[in-house]
Write an enzyme that holds these catalytic residues in place. Structure first.
Site, PDB file in Angstrom:
ATOM      1  N   ARG A   1      44.226  29.297  26.157  1.00  0.00           N
ATOM      2  CA  ARG A   1      44.052  30.386  27.102  1.00  0.00           C
ATOM      3  C   ARG A   1      45.113  31.476  26.855  1.00  0.00           C
ATOM      4  O   ARG A   1      46.337  31.068  27.455  1.00  0.00           O
ATOM      5  CB  ARG A   1      43.964  29.781  28.559  1.00  0.00           C
ATOM      6  CG  ARG A   1      43.916  30.989  29.503  1.00  0.00           C
ATOM      7  CD  ARG A   1      42.430  31.667  29.511  1.00  0.00           C
ATOM      8  NE  ARG A   1      42.261  32.541  30.408  1.00  0.00           N
ATOM      9  CZ  ARG A   1      42.293  33.787  30.337  1.00  0.00           C
ATOM     10  NH1 ARG A   1      42.533  34.388  28.961  1.00  0.00           N
ATOM     11  NH2 ARG A   1      42.024  34.563  31.537  1.00  0.00           N
TER      12      ARG A   1
ATOM     13  N   HIS B   1      37.141  44.144  26.447  1.00  0.00           N
ATOM     14  CA  HIS B   1      36.545  45.150  26.823  1.00  0.00           C
ATOM     15  C   HIS B   1      35.209  45.587  25.472  1.00  0.00           C
ATOM     16  O   HIS B   1      34.324  46.504  26.196  1.00  0.00           O
ATOM     17  CB  HIS B   1      37.418  46.705  26.711  1.00  0.00           C
ATOM     18  CG  HIS B   1      38.064  46.584  27.899  1.00  0.00           C
ATOM     19  ND1 HIS B   1      39.436  45.876  27.879  1.00  0.00           N
ATOM     20  CD2 HIS B   1      37.987  46.718  29.237  1.00  0.00           C
ATOM     21  CE1 HIS B   1      40.067  45.978  29.223  1.00  0.00           C
ATOM     22  NE2 HIS B   1      39.218  46.425  30.007  1.00  0.00           N
TER      23      HIS B   1
ATOM     24  N   CYS C   1      41.865  25.378  33.192  1.00  0.00           N
ATOM     25  CA  CYS C   1      42.028  26.675  33.486  1.00  0.00           C
ATOM     26  C   CYS C   1      41.211  26.881  35.017  1.00  0.00           C
ATOM     27  O   CYS C   1      39.955  26.004  34.761  1.00  0.00           O
ATOM     28  CB  CYS C   1      41.087  27.671  32.552  1.00  0.00           C
ATOM     29  SG  CYS C   1      40.929  29.324  32.779  1.00  0.00           S
TER      30      CYS C   1
ATOM     31  N   HIS D   1      38.278  47.761  39.097  1.00  0.00           N
ATOM     32  CA  HIS D   1      38.651  47.290  37.792  1.00  0.00           C
ATOM     33  C   HIS D   1      39.137  45.850  37.802  1.00  0.00           C
ATOM     34  O   HIS D   1      40.242  45.538  38.746  1.00  0.00           O
ATOM     35  CB  HIS D   1      39.620  47.952  37.118  1.00  0.00           C
ATOM     36  CG  HIS D   1      40.044  47.896  35.737  1.00  0.00           C
ATOM     37  ND1 HIS D   1      41.546  47.643  35.376  1.00  0.00           N
ATOM     38  CD2 HIS D   1      39.331  47.562  34.621  1.00  0.00           C
ATOM     39  CE1 HIS D   1      41.392  47.207  34.083  1.00  0.00           C
ATOM     40  NE2 HIS D   1      40.152  47.029  33.615  1.00  0.00           N
TER      41      HIS D   1
ATOM     42  N   TYR E   1      42.988  34.806  39.758  1.00  0.00           N
ATOM     43  CA  TYR E   1      43.058  33.375  40.206  1.00  0.00           C
ATOM     44  C   TYR E   1      43.374  33.244  41.684  1.00  0.00           C
ATOM     45  O   TYR E   1      44.170  32.422  42.053  1.00  0.00           O
ATOM     46  CB  TYR E   1      44.184  32.684  39.497  1.00  0.00           C
ATOM     47  CG  TYR E   1      44.300  32.973  37.743  1.00  0.00           C
ATOM     48  CD1 TYR E   1      43.059  32.220  37.143  1.00  0.00           C
ATOM     49  CD2 TYR E   1      44.680  33.737  37.199  1.00  0.00           C
ATOM     50  CE1 TYR E   1      43.116  32.296  35.860  1.00  0.00           C
ATOM     51  CE2 TYR E   1      44.739  34.013  35.834  1.00  0.00           C
ATOM     52  CZ  TYR E   1      43.909  32.905  35.273  1.00  0.00           C
ATOM     53  OH  TYR E   1      43.634  33.444  33.742  1.00  0.00           O
TER      54      TYR E   1
END
Length: 555
Positions: A228, A156, A274, A131, A409
């Site tokens: 973000r 999702h 980002c 996941h 990240y």
């Protein structure tokens, strides 16, 4: 009983296996069931889409006397029964039915992870380690419904996610079960946004300015600064707001917004980027199934606030202390899990590091989308560590335990897959690599022969100043140096981006231009020429040459 069960020939291998497992466990509820997987893996097509998951296993029921021969005979009986059924029934496979209580009890008694979505029941045990949001997040729904969590993590609701989920279907909810209440929208109180923003996801809201607006301003207007968010935007009352700072020996500071404004105010011009900026180019090579940012997940602003260093020293810390400074936000999910991240203590305490507890953005109070009333501003590092809606600061020997610090990240080799990834072996992203992109003209634009202006931005992490941007009109065969614009920046403290432009003449008879840019920083770091060697499963750190193809009109 057996002949009333589903059409065997209409089920996939996984569905047959999971169906058998469900039937055995319902028939022998007191017998623990262990499954040995001979072959279980996900395969992906070249475009990154999931192929059908294959699972072959052997069931061993302790004390129940049900062996592999019984399982195979069970399957043969269903295959024989299927031959007697009509083609219509064979093409419409059925599944066993369960109550919500059975789903919850199955999870607690059989150590399998079952969830529901709509009227379907799924066994997602073999997916939880893969996941992307982490094991702990998906286990929050174990034994219950996915709807409350998908309302929070609305990304999702995409076709590829639903396709993956359908591969784990093992049953249906009983028709007598009342429908799951529709959860309230946790994003209903999110602030309004500028209509020019190009939205990647609505819930949580993630959006970027269109390319042609990015280089219009050296300081990005607040309403066009990229957004973000990982969770709903909290609505914080500044009058009751408190920042809690854990000090040494159990000491704790509780600071109001007015307390923070009593510290000396400092201002820093800094770009935030980002880690997923330009991920769309990676997705076009091989889909990461993550936010498809174009080139706009970077913006530049003038930030104002108290130095983090001053606040930590008032809390009792000294310059030569060590560890990590951990931040927690006020944004949280339904379980109470908050967004968190950390930076090295030395970065936080460095006078030249310019780390702020910012309450102003471009001379105005922070907008809600950008952390009102207080956020961390850590110049030169990935945006994910610049925690918004700051609630708590602690100093620890270890990095933040947050999922976003430990399981997101981070950069990996192109050869690492979700089956082989080990997040503990990769350091969390802090400084970012050198970056540049073309903002004008837009890809596939048709231009006329004559004068052409190419514009863009360039930036590098760690305070490294951009010293050059090279631009090619022929795909990298020949190069010209662009003109840089922007504020003067101190050595090692070049936190802001630099805008650039190049004026060229397009000769008559030219039919196309393959425009490319690449930046060079003070350490002579340069961008790689292609995406392939830096592709990774998280789709982060894309700083390959940026390319724009232009068509040239005939005279």
């Amino acid at each position: 009983m057996l002949l009333s069960r589903p059409t065997w020939s209409g089920l996939s291998t996984l569905q047959r296996t999971c169906w058998l497992r469900a039937m055995v466990q319902r028939t022998f509820p007191v017998a623990p069931l262990a499954w040995t997987r001979f072959h279980s893996h996900n395969t992906w097509n070249e475009a990154g889409g999931p192929r059908r998951r294959r699972l072959v296993g052997v069931a061993v029921v302790a004390g129940a006397g049900l062996g592999i021969g019984t399982i195979l005979a069970y399957g043969d009986l269903h295959q024989k029964a299927a031959k007697a059924e009509t083609p219509e029934s064979a093409s419409d496979p059925q599944f066993p039915t369960f109550t919500r209580q059975e789903v919850a009890r199955h999870h607690s008694e059989a150590s399998r992870v079952w969830v529901t979505y709509g009227s379907d029941v799924f066994d997602i045990t073999d997916f939880i380690e893969q996941h992307p949001g982490g094991k702990s997040k998906i286990l929050l729904a174990a034994g219950g419904a996915l709807e409350p969590f998908w309302a929070l993590y609305a990304m999702h609701n995409q076709e590829h996610v639903l396709e993956i989920l359908q591969g784990f279907k093992v049953g249906q909810l009983s028709p007598e079960e009342p429908p799951q209440p529709t959860p309230g929208d946790p994003y209903a109180d999110d602030p309004p946004r500028h209509p020019a923003l190009q939205t990647n996801t609505l819930k949580p809201f993630n959006a970027e300015p269109p390319p042609e607006l990015i280089s219009e301003n050296y300081l990005t207007p607040n309403q066009l600064f990229f957004k973000r968010n990982h969770l709903p935007v909290p609505n914080v009352d500044p009058a009751t707001y408190r920042l809690h700072v854990g000090g040494p020996r159990g000491r704790t500071l509780s600071l109001s917004l007015q307390d923070l404004k009593k510290f000396p105010k400092h201002e820093v011009t800094a770009a935030l980027q980002c880690a997923g900026n330009r991920r769309a180019e990676m997705n076009s090579l091989k889909n990461t199934n993550r936010l498809g940012w174009n080139i706009g997940a970077i913006s530049n602003a003038r930030w104002g606030g108290a130095r983090l260093r001053d606040v930590l020293m008032q809390a009792g810390y000294k310059q030569d202390d060590e560890g990590h400074v951990c931040f927690e936000g006020l944004d949280k999910d339904q379980s109470g899990t908050v967004y968190g991240a950390s930076i090295p203590f030395k970065k936080a305490m460095c006078l030249e590091g310019d780390v702020l507890l910012a309450y102003e953005m471009n001379g105005e109070e922070l907008p809600r989308d950008h952390g009102f009333p207080l956020r961390v501003l850590v110049p030169g590092i990935v945006g994910a560590r610049n925690v918004k809606w700051l609630a708590r600061i602690t100093v620890s020997p270890e990095e933040s335990p947050s999922h976003w610090q430990q399981k997101d990240y981070k950069g990996f080799s192109p050869g690492v897959t979700w089956d082989t990834v080990d997040f503990s072996k990769a350091p969390a992203i802090q400084d970012m690599p050198v970056q540049s992109a073309i903002t004008e003209p837009s890809p596939q634009t048709t231009i006329s022969p004559g004068e052409l202006t190419v514009k863009g931005y360039a930036w590098s992490g760690g305070g490294r100043r951009i010293i050059r941007v090279d631009v090619s009109l022929d795909g990298g065969k020949s190069w010209r140096e662009a003109e840089l614009t922007g504020e003067r920046q101190l050595p090692g403290r070049a936190w802001a981006w630099q805008l650039w432009q190049l004026n060229v003449s397009v000769p008559a008879g030219t039919r196309e231009l393959n425009v490319v840019c690449k930046a060079v920083d003070t350490s002579y770091n340069e961008q790689p020429d292609t995406v392939g060697p830096i592709w990774n499963i998280l789709g982060v750190l894309n700083n390959a040459w940026h390319r724009v193809h232009l068509l040239v009109a005939e005279d």
